[in-house]
Design a protein around this motif. Structure first.
Motif, PDB file in Angstrom:
ATOM      1  N   PHE A 125       0.838  -1.164   0.115  1.00  0.00           N
ATOM      2  CA  PHE A 125      -0.134   0.246   0.150  1.00  0.00           C
ATOM      3  C   PHE A 125       0.900   1.335  -0.140  1.00  0.00           C
ATOM      4  CE2 PHE A 125      -2.362   3.165   2.111  1.00  0.00           C
ATOM      5  CZ  PHE A 125      -3.606   3.510   1.297  1.00  0.00           C
ATOM      6  N   ALA A 126       0.573   2.042  -0.896  1.00  0.00           N
ATOM      7  CA  ALA A 126       1.413   3.433  -0.788  1.00  0.00           C
ATOM      8  C   ALA A 126       0.356   4.618  -1.057  1.00  0.00           C
ATOM      9  CB  ALA A 126       2.225   3.414  -2.120  1.00  0.00           C
ATOM     10  N   LEU A 127       0.483   5.535  -0.209  1.00  0.00           N
ATOM     11  CA  LEU A 127      -0.399   6.562  -0.386  1.00  0.00           C
ATOM     12  C   LEU A 127       0.514   8.128  -0.626  1.00  0.00           C
ATOM     13  CD1 LEU A 127      -3.172   8.092   0.240  1.00  0.00           C
ATOM     14  CD2 LEU A 127      -2.427   8.459   2.748  1.00  0.00           C
ATOM     15  N   THR A 128       0.377   8.724  -1.676  1.00  0.00           N
ATOM     16  CA  THR A 128       1.012   9.861  -1.974  1.00  0.00           C
ATOM     17  C   THR A 128       0.392  10.952  -2.038  1.00  0.00           C
ATOM     18  OG1 THR A 128       2.469   8.327  -3.215  1.00  0.00           O
ATOM     19  CG2 THR A 128       2.907  10.640  -3.849  1.00  0.00           C
ATOM     20  N   THR A 130      -0.559  14.709  -3.610  1.00  0.00           N
ATOM     21  CA  THR A 130      -0.027  15.463  -4.945  1.00  0.00           C
ATOM     22  C   THR A 130      -0.607  16.945  -4.799  1.00  0.00           C
ATOM     23  OG1 THR A 130      -2.067  14.630  -6.038  1.00  0.00           O
ATOM     24  CG2 THR A 130      -0.045  13.136  -6.140  1.00  0.00           C
ATOM     25  N   LEU A 131      -0.527  17.810  -5.702  1.00  0.00           N
ATOM     26  CA  LEU A 131      -1.071  18.987  -5.778  1.00  0.00           C
ATOM     27  C   LEU A 131      -2.730  19.042  -5.884  1.00  0.00           C
ATOM     28  CD1 LEU A 131       1.370  20.894  -8.160  1.00  0.00           C
ATOM     29  CD2 LEU A 131       0.992  21.047  -5.649  1.00  0.00           C
ATOM     30  N   ARG A 132      -3.367  17.789  -6.347  1.00  0.00           N
ATOM     31  CA  ARG A 132      -4.455  17.751  -6.659  1.00  0.00           C
ATOM     32  C   ARG A 132      -5.243  16.756  -5.575  1.00  0.00           C
ATOM     33  NH1 ARG A 132      -5.055  14.729 -12.090  1.00  0.00           N
ATOM     34  NH2 ARG A 132      -4.898  13.259 -10.605  1.00  0.00           N
ATOM     35  N   GLY A 133      -4.539  16.297  -4.598  1.00  0.00           N
ATOM     36  CA  GLY A 133      -5.004  15.600  -3.477  1.00  0.00           C
ATOM     37  C   GLY A 133      -4.095  14.377  -3.083  1.00  0.00           C
ATOM     38  N   PHE A 134      -4.701  13.295  -3.000  1.00  0.00           N
ATOM     39  CA  PHE A 134      -3.856  12.003  -2.587  1.00  0.00           C
ATOM     40  C   PHE A 134      -3.866  11.101  -3.727  1.00  0.00           C
ATOM     41  CE2 PHE A 134      -4.396  14.111   1.425  1.00  0.00           C
ATOM     42  CZ  PHE A 134      -3.244  13.755   1.883  1.00  0.00           C
ATOM     43  N   GLU A 135      -3.089  10.117  -4.062  1.00  0.00           N
ATOM     44  CA  GLU A 135      -3.048   9.126  -4.806  1.00  0.00           C
ATOM     45  C   GLU A 135      -2.726   7.768  -4.236  1.00  0.00           C
ATOM     46  OE1 GLU A 135      -0.595   9.911  -8.077  1.00  0.00           O
ATOM     47  OE2 GLU A 135      -1.706  11.269  -9.064  1.00  0.00           O
ATOM     48  N   TYR A 136      -3.394   6.595  -4.608  1.00  0.00           N
ATOM     49  CA  TYR A 136      -2.981   5.617  -3.618  1.00  0.00           C
ATOM     50  C   TYR A 136      -2.856   4.406  -4.626  1.00  0.00           C
ATOM     51  CZ  TYR A 136      -7.945   4.293  -4.305  1.00  0.00           C
ATOM     52  OH  TYR A 136      -9.147   4.139  -4.715  1.00  0.00           O
ATOM     53  N   SER A 137      -2.277   3.200  -4.091  1.00  0.00           N
ATOM     54  CA  SER A 137      -1.931   2.087  -4.784  1.00  0.00           C
ATOM     55  C   SER A 137      -1.751   0.921  -3.954  1.00  0.00           C
ATOM     56  CB  SER A 137      -0.736   2.156  -5.974  1.00  0.00           C
ATOM     57  OG  SER A 137       0.482   2.409  -5.180  1.00  0.00           O
ATOM     58  N   PHE A 138      -2.152  -0.449  -4.257  1.00  0.00           N
ATOM     59  CA  PHE A 138      -1.950  -1.342  -3.403  1.00  0.00           C
ATOM     60  C   PHE A 138      -2.125  -2.482  -4.517  1.00  0.00           C
ATOM     61  CE2 PHE A 138      -6.296  -0.583  -3.495  1.00  0.00           C
ATOM     62  CZ  PHE A 138      -6.939  -1.678  -3.447  1.00  0.00           C
ATOM     63  N   SER A 139      -1.915  -3.679  -3.853  1.00  0.00           N
ATOM     64  CA  SER A 139      -2.101  -5.077  -4.568  1.00  0.00           C
ATOM     65  C   SER A 139      -2.740  -6.159  -3.494  1.00  0.00           C
ATOM     66  CB  SER A 139      -0.750  -5.508  -5.093  1.00  0.00           C
ATOM     67  OG  SER A 139       0.082  -6.061  -3.769  1.00  0.00           O
ATOM     68  N   ALA A 140      -3.534  -7.038  -3.959  1.00  0.00           N
ATOM     69  CA  ALA A 140      -4.317  -7.833  -3.094  1.00  0.00           C
ATOM     70  C   ALA A 140      -4.323  -9.061  -3.895  1.00  0.00           C
ATOM     71  CB  ALA A 140      -5.691  -7.435  -2.986  1.00  0.00           C
ATOM     72  N   PRO A 141      -2.995 -10.037  -3.836  1.00  0.00           N
ATOM     73  CA  PRO A 141      -2.871 -11.145  -4.627  1.00  0.00           C
ATOM     74  C   PRO A 141      -4.019 -12.088  -4.578  1.00  0.00           C
ATOM     75  CG  PRO A 141      -0.876 -10.589  -3.385  1.00  0.00           C
ATOM     76  CD  PRO A 141      -2.006  -9.647  -3.249  1.00  0.00           C
ATOM     77  N   GLU A 142      -4.367 -12.193  -3.415  1.00  0.00           N
ATOM     78  CA  GLU A 142      -5.333 -13.378  -3.277  1.00  0.00           C
ATOM     79  C   GLU A 142      -6.833 -13.187  -3.793  1.00  0.00           C
ATOM     80  OE1 GLU A 142      -4.075 -12.337  -0.265  1.00  0.00           O
ATOM     81  OE2 GLU A 142      -2.059 -13.558  -0.512  1.00  0.00           O
ATOM     82  N   CYS A 143      -7.161 -11.869  -4.040  1.00  0.00           N
ATOM     83  CA  CYS A 143      -8.429 -11.496  -4.645  1.00  0.00           C
ATOM     84  C   CYS A 143      -8.650 -11.604  -6.030  1.00  0.00           C
ATOM     85  CB  CYS A 143      -8.442  -9.896  -3.903  1.00  0.00           C
ATOM     86  SG  CYS A 143     -10.016  -9.149  -4.485  1.00  0.00           S
TER      87      CYS A 143
END
Length: 145
Positions: A125-128, A130-143
């Motif tokens: 999980f990564a929360l970054t 930015t000038l417009r707000g927040f961006e996030y990314s993650f993985s869920a391999p078993e899903c």
């Protein structure tokens, strides 16, 4: 004796607005589709209203503005593709319920229920910020959904 008459007269004036039926009841029109629902209603004299909706999978509310009191639009229900009961109601800003509609949503033609573990673990999980707000990314391999 005069006190009783005055009290009776005051009670009549206080209860009179509750005994008169509301003028121009609001008619909330809802039409379900595969991606959500459309709505339309009119509340003359109200610039703002709140539209609430609820299904077994999701719920929410929209604060709507219309200078002319004519409200219409579409609400996407991405988590309700399995169908179920839809409840939609409109309120004024004083939380007075103006109208309510209940109907059944039909399942999307290509809907497939998730077959994976509903307790999949989120990784990376990564929360970054930015000038417009927040961006996030993650993985869920078993899903699988």
């Amino acid at each position: 004796m005069i006190f009783k008459r005055c009290l009776l007269l005051m009670m009549i004036f206080v209860m009179l607005p509750f005994s008169v039926p509301a003028q121009g009841a609001v008619k909330l029109e809802i039409e379900a589709n595969e991606s959500g629902f459309t709505y339309a209603y009119s509340v003359p004299g109200e610039d703002f209203t709140v539209l609430w909706y609820s299904t077994p999978a999701e719920s929410g509310r929209l604060v709507l503005y219309a200078a002319d009191g004519q409200y219409a639009g579409e609400v996407a229900l991405p988590l309700s593709q399995a169908g179920g009961r839809l409840k939609v109601w409109a309120e004024d800003l004083n939380q007075k319920k103006l109208a309510e509609v209940k109907l059944d949503l039909f399942a999307a033609a290509d809907y497939q229920a998730p077959a994976g573990d509903s307790h999949a673990k989120v990784k990376d999980f990564a929360l970054t910020e930015t000038l417009r707000g927040f961006e996030y990314s993650f993985s869920a391999p078993e899903c699988d959904y």
